[in-house]
Design a protein around this motif. Structure first.
Motif, PDB file in Angstrom:
ATOM      1  N   VAL A  98      30.750  20.165-101.953  1.00  8.09           N
ATOM      2  CA  VAL A  98      30.318  19.088-101.054  1.00  8.09           C
ATOM      3  C   VAL A  98      28.993  19.406-100.377  1.00  8.09           C
ATOM      4  N   GLY A  99      28.314  18.333 -99.976  1.00  2.00           N
ATOM      5  CA  GLY A  99      27.036  18.473 -99.281  1.00  2.00           C
ATOM      6  C   GLY A  99      26.672  17.154 -98.625  1.00  2.00           C
ATOM      7  N   ILE A 100      25.421  17.055 -98.135  1.00  2.00           N
ATOM      8  CA  ILE A 100      24.988  15.780 -97.580  1.00  2.00           C
ATOM      9  C   ILE A 100      23.939  15.161 -98.497  1.00  2.00           C
ATOM     10  N   THR A 101      23.800  13.842 -98.410  1.00  2.00           N
ATOM     11  CA  THR A 101      22.949  13.139 -99.369  1.00  2.00           C
ATOM     12  C   THR A 101      21.469  13.262 -99.003  1.00  2.00           C
ATOM     13  N   ASP A 102      20.654  12.889 -99.947  1.00  9.32           N
ATOM     14  CA  ASP A 102      19.210  12.886 -99.736  1.00  9.32           C
ATOM     15  C   ASP A 102      18.859  11.978 -98.561  1.00  9.32           C
ATOM     16  N   TYR A 103      19.557  10.831 -98.484  1.00 10.02           N
ATOM     17  CA  TYR A 103      19.332   9.897 -97.379  1.00 10.02           C
ATOM     18  C   TYR A 103      19.621  10.597 -96.041  1.00 10.02           C
ATOM     19  N   ALA A 104      20.739  11.311 -95.978  1.00 12.63           N
ATOM     20  CA  ALA A 104      21.143  11.974 -94.730  1.00 12.63           C
ATOM     21  C   ALA A 104      20.139  13.049 -94.327  1.00 12.63           C
ATOM     22  N   LEU A 127      17.889  13.146 -90.848  1.00 13.22           N
ATOM     23  CA  LEU A 127      17.983  14.241 -89.878  1.00 13.22           C
ATOM     24  C   LEU A 127      16.644  14.944 -89.684  1.00 13.22           C
ATOM     25  N   GLY A 128      15.815  14.954 -90.700  1.00 12.82           N
ATOM     26  CA  GLY A 128      14.555  15.691 -90.629  1.00 12.82           C
ATOM     27  C   GLY A 128      14.792  17.160 -90.919  1.00 12.82           C
ATOM     28  N   ASP A 129      13.805  18.000 -90.611  1.00 17.11           N
ATOM     29  CA  ASP A 129      13.887  19.420 -90.965  1.00 17.11           C
ATOM     30  C   ASP A 129      15.135  20.084 -90.385  1.00 17.11           C
ATOM     31  N   LEU A 185      25.567  20.453 -88.242  1.00 12.12           N
ATOM     32  CA  LEU A 185      24.183  20.674 -88.681  1.00 12.12           C
ATOM     33  C   LEU A 185      23.252  20.419 -87.510  1.00 12.12           C
ATOM     34  N   GLU A 186      22.158  21.153 -87.456  1.00 10.67           N
ATOM     35  CA  GLU A 186      21.162  20.876 -86.436  1.00 10.67           C
ATOM     36  C   GLU A 186      19.786  20.752 -87.089  1.00 10.67           C
ATOM     37  N   SER A 187      19.032  19.769 -86.593  1.00  9.06           N
ATOM     38  CA  SER A 187      17.638  19.687 -86.995  1.00  9.06           C
ATOM     39  C   SER A 187      16.809  19.771 -85.718  1.00  9.06           C
ATOM     40  N   VAL A 188      15.485  19.657 -85.857  1.00 10.10           N
ATOM     41  CA  VAL A 188      14.638  19.779 -84.683  1.00 10.10           C
ATOM     42  C   VAL A 188      15.033  18.767 -83.604  1.00 10.10           C
ATOM     43  N   LYS A 189      15.299  17.548 -84.009  1.00 10.76           N
ATOM     44  CA  LYS A 189      15.525  16.484 -83.033  1.00 10.76           C
ATOM     45  C   LYS A 189      16.919  15.879 -83.082  1.00 10.76           C
ATOM     46  N   ALA A 190      17.835  16.454 -83.849  1.00 14.98           N
ATOM     47  CA  ALA A 190      19.158  15.842 -83.949  1.00 14.98           C
ATOM     48  C   ALA A 190      20.236  16.886 -84.204  1.00 14.98           C
ATOM     49  N   ALA A 191      21.456  16.496 -83.892  1.00 11.67           N
ATOM     50  CA  ALA A 191      22.616  17.320 -84.218  1.00 11.67           C
ATOM     51  C   ALA A 191      23.594  16.388 -84.892  1.00 11.67           C
ATOM     52  N   SER A 192      24.305  16.885 -85.881  1.00 10.12           N
ATOM     53  CA  SER A 192      25.165  15.988 -86.633  1.00 10.12           C
ATOM     54  C   SER A 192      26.362  16.746 -87.186  1.00 10.12           C
ATOM     55  N   ASP A 193      27.477  16.043 -87.351  1.00 11.50           N
ATOM     56  CA  ASP A 193      28.658  16.644 -87.964  1.00 11.50           C
ATOM     57  C   ASP A 193      28.741  16.218 -89.429  1.00 11.50           C
ATOM     58  N   VAL A 194      29.290  17.119 -90.239  1.00 12.42           N
ATOM     59  CA  VAL A 194      29.554  16.783 -91.638  1.00 12.42           C
ATOM     60  C   VAL A 194      31.062  16.558 -91.761  1.00 12.42           C
TER      61      VAL A 194
END
Lengths: 128, 479, 445
Positions: free
Chosen positions: A25-31, A35-37, A59-68
């Motif tokens: 499993v992973g996240i899509t290109d869109y996701a 999220l950015g870097d 997951l964390e990016s420079v400007k966002a945090a997200s759950d998978v």
């Protein structure tokens, strides 16, 4: 946006590639694009037992945090340790080198709740 | 610039200290002593002065640049407040002195008492606690007060309602105080969507946290209805006072039914923000919350000021003593300096300045909610985005023009948001210069968008690699 | 128009015309008439001359001439003039949080250096841009441990500053958190009792060094014991003491917190002060507050920027590590200047001087027979036991110009005869001698 044929998709933008009893499993290109870097991947614990739709990891990016969210129920049997040092792999190669975990599938029936590549493309068209 | 550690020369020191008996260390058992060398720099006083003064020159600040940072109220800070608040009689006072001998600290107790009274009058609240150190700290205090109120009534409450245009601190404070969050979207006019609120509110809602005017810079038109609805379910109304600068002398939150308010003294009452603090987030409450306030409170009895540690159902303390006392003192001086007329004028001109800029630039930018605004307003860079220019690019181009950027990408409900708050202390001339530059940016975005996108070019450093900072995590100097 | 609003009447009219309204009141039409206030009973404003007089009068109503022998976590240290000079630079004190790195390298680099010095002082891996004060920093430390190991019990030694403990309890009133405070044995930590209480539900153990009564201990063995049970070790420390005393890192603490007032901040009746936190690397991503990191700009030059922001409230909202936004950045700036001025050798000498002065007063006290000094290692603060209620003695001392210590009875019912006395580097031999004489007279010793 790149969508890989033959994979299964969730509406939260995760993918699952199923080979026998194992789902990668992973996240899509869109996701990854949204999220950015990526700057940090909190990898799931090996051995973790999870239900479809539950939080697999963060997951964390420079400007966002997200759950998978886990596309399927099962047990985490392998994680992509390369992401620890290079979270950018998810940006560079979301469907290959940027995979997150392998799950031993508990119930194959659950793939019914997932989308095909074409259905997912359709969703992206709508949500755009 | 080099770090202070890179200026270090072995054996150098920046203070004159008296004789120290080095043998004394032998009086302490080895096991209590530090073995690791102290990694502090070795520099002279001049080294220190030059280093930090030169660093200061790399900053934008209110005293050097126009700073229309939305939601932060970066107004000018009168110097007389700074000067008077730095008197030795205040600086040298040990706070514990008040626990033992109130006679020794009558002046400072009077100041705490008086600013509390003034802020009660300004907000229409019954009582104030000065303890909270910052806006978010005030929010948490407010949430703890809600919890104490409901507990005392035997209410079983689990949720706090927050509009999705709110500052991130609101949901974070509510969660820290033990509540789950129900989010309510804004409607097409930028108000909280009352229909959705009606669906979502229930007996388990402890309170509603609202920013008035909202983070969109708009007055919440349905406010009375929302308050009545909340009180029907015994949910408390919380007023986030981040935007109080818009309504001084016009509206008192306590009068229209709010139960708890926090006030950012470092915004509306002009205490400087210090590059990130100290601020002050004093909290005011209505009569029904009074018995839960933190202790000690300052009271007046027979013309003497005293501490009261006995508030019936007090939540305890959220600060060591009385909050950031010196910040309270600066705000107190500011309020008595301006007085009634001055404070009313603050809000009137703050609102005038914001509307003036809005009127002049609204045809160049996308305005998501085209209404008379309060003390600030939100634009969207959607129009410019068609040419690839983002809000962040506009921000950086402003820096090249010696203007601190507005708040960008907040509130989250507006795509490519640019939030502008000029404040009342800026002159028409400063606003006109800003307007000219904003119009110029809109024009350049059409013809030569690359010019905007490559900004800034005149700063000590250019755009930074934020991904590298977060991935490689270098969080201290090489020594 | 009044002082800080530059507009002329004519300009206001021009501006209203541009907006397309007739008068200022028209800008407030969104506020329903029936909600507008009818009363605004604020006194008329003052001019600067009247203002100065009024504030001066209020200032004089305080006994700021009193010589301080009281600490209790808040100390009367000397502040070099250069600290005030730097912190009153407009570019520092009238700036906002450094969101735009290109326009705030000054603040960012100063915080970066501050983070470095705090890690150097404590021997731990990372620090942040500051928290509000010592007590709120302690709560944040506890929250880190609870979030990390999903346990809900916290053991706090009563040698930890009672004001800090009160804040922690207040913060937890609506949380499923169990705070257990462990009684002291007289003024000493009850290690056996603590060990008994540490179980698999315990998230953290909190102790303080030197403790509230001034007793210096080595908690290394206790921390090792706790960590064997996966319990986090939190140490509350006194920054100046670390010039000579064993560091939190050397004691194997996971997290260290402090009230940073002693690093260049005036007592100022309780604030602004400085919440210091330092953590072991495993807690970095759970640490609240702003953190500055080093990176490069487009041309490869060194640059500083706020980093790890995905932990914070503006991104993660209710899932953030904390709600903190504004902190005490200017106080952290004062601390970094203070630490730079003293530097490696000066800071050690400062600590030694504090120790020396306290030892000197202890020695003098040895001939007062109605006074007993609590045994044990101390730094610049120690506890004496007397025959009377210490509160009354301190009141009398204040009348004579000395704030002669903190009566322990304010916080410990059973210790009304204990007086906690601190002697900083600021106390001259003369002041110490006089204080000794006066106390001896009062105690009739």
């Amino acid at each position: 946006m790149n969508v890989r044929q033959g994979y299964f998709y969730t509406k939260e933008h995760e993918w699952a590639k199923i080979e026998g009893k194992i789902a990668k499993v992973g996240i899509t290109d869109y996701a990854q694009h949204k999220l950015g870097d990526l700057t940090y991947v909190e990898l799931p614990q090996i051995g973790k037992v999870i239900k479809q739709g539950e939080v697999l990891n963060g997951l964390e990016s420079v400007k966002a945090a997200s759950d998978v969210y886990s596309p399927l129920s099962g047990k985490v049997i392998k994680v992509n340790n390369a992401l620890e040092n290079d979270p950018g792999l998810i940006n560079k190669s979301p469907y290959d080198d940027g995979w997150i975990a392998e799950i031993e599938i508990q119930n194959e029936e659950e793939t019914k709740n997932l989308m095909s590549a074409d259905e997912y493309l359709n969703l992206l068209g709508q949500s755009k | 610039m080099k770090t202070i550690f890179e200026n270090s020369i072995k054996g150098r020191k920046g203070v004159i200290s008296g004789e120290v008996n080095n043998d004394l260390i032998k009086k302490i058992d080895e096991k209590f002593l530090r073995k690791e060398e102290l990694s502090l720099p070795e520099v002279s006083e001049l080294d220190v002065i030059r280093h930090y003064i030169n660093l200061s020159k790399l900053n934008f600040s209110v005293d050097t640049e126009f700073y229309p940072l939305g939601s932060c109220t970066m107004k000018y800070n009168p110097k007389v407040c700074e000067k008077l608040a730095s008197r030795e009689e205040f600086l040298n006072l040990h706070p514990f002195l008040s626990y033992i001998d109130e006679d020794s600290v009558q002046g400072v107790l009077e100041i705490i008492y008086e600013i509390s009274r003034l802020l009660c009058e300004i907000t229409g609240m019954k009582k104030i606690t000065t303890q909270p150190y910052a806006g978010a700290h005030g929010e948490l205090t407010g949430v703890l007060l809600m919890a104490a109120y409901h507990k005392a009534k035997g209410n079983n409450k689990k949720y706090i309602i927050i509009p999705d245009s709110a500052h991130g601190t609101n949901p974070a404070s509510a969660a820290m105080g033990g509540y789950s969050i129900i989010s309510i979207p804004v409607d097409k006019d930028g108000n909280m969507d009352v229909n959705i609120l009606k669906e979502k509110i229930n007996e388990e809602v402890a309170g509603i946290m609202m920013t008035v005017p909202s983070t969109l810079g708009l007055f919440e038109k349905n406010i009375k209805e929302i308050i009545e609805l909340a009180h029907k379910y015994d949910a408390l109304m919380y007023y986030d006072g981040a935007n109080l600068n818009a309504i001084l002398g016009k509206l008192k939150p306590g009068e229209i039914g709010f139960d708890i308010i926090h006030i950012n003294l470092h915004k509306t009452f002009s205490t400087p923000h210090g590059g990130g603090g100290p601020g002050s987030g004093v909290v005011g409450v209505s009569g029904k919350i009074m018995d839960f306030l933190p202790v000690p409170e300052v009271i007046k009895e027979n013309e003497k000021f005293k501490l009261n540690f006995n508030i019936k159902n007090s939540i305890g303390s959220v600060a060591s003593f009385y909050g950031n006392f010196q910040v309270l003192l600066k705000a107190f001086i500011y309020i008595i300096l301006l007085g009634k007329k001055g404070l009313i004028k603050v809000s009137e001109v703050a609102v005038l300045n914001a509307n003036y800029i809005l009127a002049k630039i609204k045809s160049y930018y996308d305005v998501p909610y085209n209404r008379i605004c309060m003390h600030e307003f939100v634009l969207s860079a959607r129009k410019q985005l068609k040419n690839g220019v983002h809000a962040i690019d506009i921000a950086k181009y402003l820096i090249d023009n010696k203007i601190h950027p507005p708040t960008v990408y907040f509130p989250l409900v507006v795509e490519e948001a640019i939030m502008i708050e000029p404040t009342e202390t800026e002159s028409k001339q400063t606003l006109d210069e800003f307007i000219d530059i904003m119009i110029k940016i809109a024009e350049i975005s059409e013809k030569e968008p690359e010019k905007i996108k490559q900004a800034p070019l005149k700063t000590p450093i250019l755009r930074v690699d934020e991904a590298k900072a977060a991935r490689e995590l270098k969080l201290k100097c090489d020594i | 128009m009044s002082g800080f609003i530059p507009h002329t009447e004519e300009e206001i009219i021009q501006m209203l015309n541009v907006i397309g309204v007739n008068k200022i009141e028209d800008l407030f039409l969104d506020i329903p008439e029936n909600l507008k206030t009818k009363n605004f009973n604020i006194p008329d404003g003052l001019d600067e001359i009247e203002l100065e007089k009024k504030v001066k009068n209020l200032a004089k109503k305080n006994r700021s001439d009193i010589i301080n022998f009281a600490g209790g976590g808040y100390y009367d240290h000397f502040i070099p003039a250069a600290v005030d000079v730097i912190s009153s630079r407009s570019e520092f004190y009238t700036a906002y949080t450094p969101y735009q790195p290109e326009a705030s390298q000054g603040t960012l680099q100063a915080i970066f250096e501050y983070q470095t010095m705090i890690t150097g002082l404590t021997g731990l891996d990372y620090s942040n841009a500051s928290l509000y004060d010592g007590g709120t920093a302690l709560y944040e430390a506890i929250a880190i441990t609870v979030r990390t190991n999903n346990r809900s019990k916290v053991i706090i030694d009563k040698g930890v500053n009672p004001l800090f403990r009160k804040i922690v309890k207040t913060y937890s009133i609506n949380l499923p958190l169990k705070i257990i405070e462990v009684d002291l044995k007289d003024v000493y930590t009850d290690r056996e009792k603590i060990k008994e209480l540490l179980d698999d539900e315990t998230a953290a153990l909190v102790v303080q060094n030197p403790n509230f009564f001034g007793i210096v201990e080595d908690f290394e063995d206790l921390f090792i014991f706790a960590k064997q049970k996966n319990i986090s070790a939190i140490l509350v420390f006194y920054p100046v003491s670390l010039g000579i005393l064993k560091t939190p890192g050397e004691m194997k603490a996971d997290i260290a917190v402090a009230e940073g007032q002693s690093l260049g901040l005036p007592l100022c009746f309780g604030g602004p002060y400085l919440g210091i936190i330092a953590v072991d690397k495993k807690y970095l991503r759970k640490m609240p507050g702003r953190i500055v990191g080093e990176t490069i700009d487009k041309e490869g030059r060194k640059a500083y920027v706020l980093t790890l922001q995905a932990r914070e409230q503006h991104i993660r909202r209710e899932k953030a590590t904390s709600n903190i936004c504004s902190n005490q950045a200017l106080c952290a700036l004062r601390a970094v200047v203070f630490l730079s001025l003293y530097g490696k050798n000066g800071f050690r000498e400062l600590a030694l001087k504090n120790f020396e002065n306290a030892e000197y007063l202890k020695e003098k006290f040895s001939d007062i027979k109605n006074l007993k000094i609590k045994q044990g290692q101390t730094f610049n603060e120690f506890t004496i036991e007397i025959k009377e209620d210490a509160f009354n003695i301190v009141k009398e001392l204040i009348r004579k110009g000395f704030f002669g210590g903190l009566p322990a009875g304010l916080f410990f019912e059973d210790k009304k005869n204990y007086l906690i006395i601190s002697v900083t580097e600021k106390r001259t031999k003369d002041e110490i001698d006089t204080f000794y004489k006066i106390l001896k007279e009062i105690l009739k010793g």
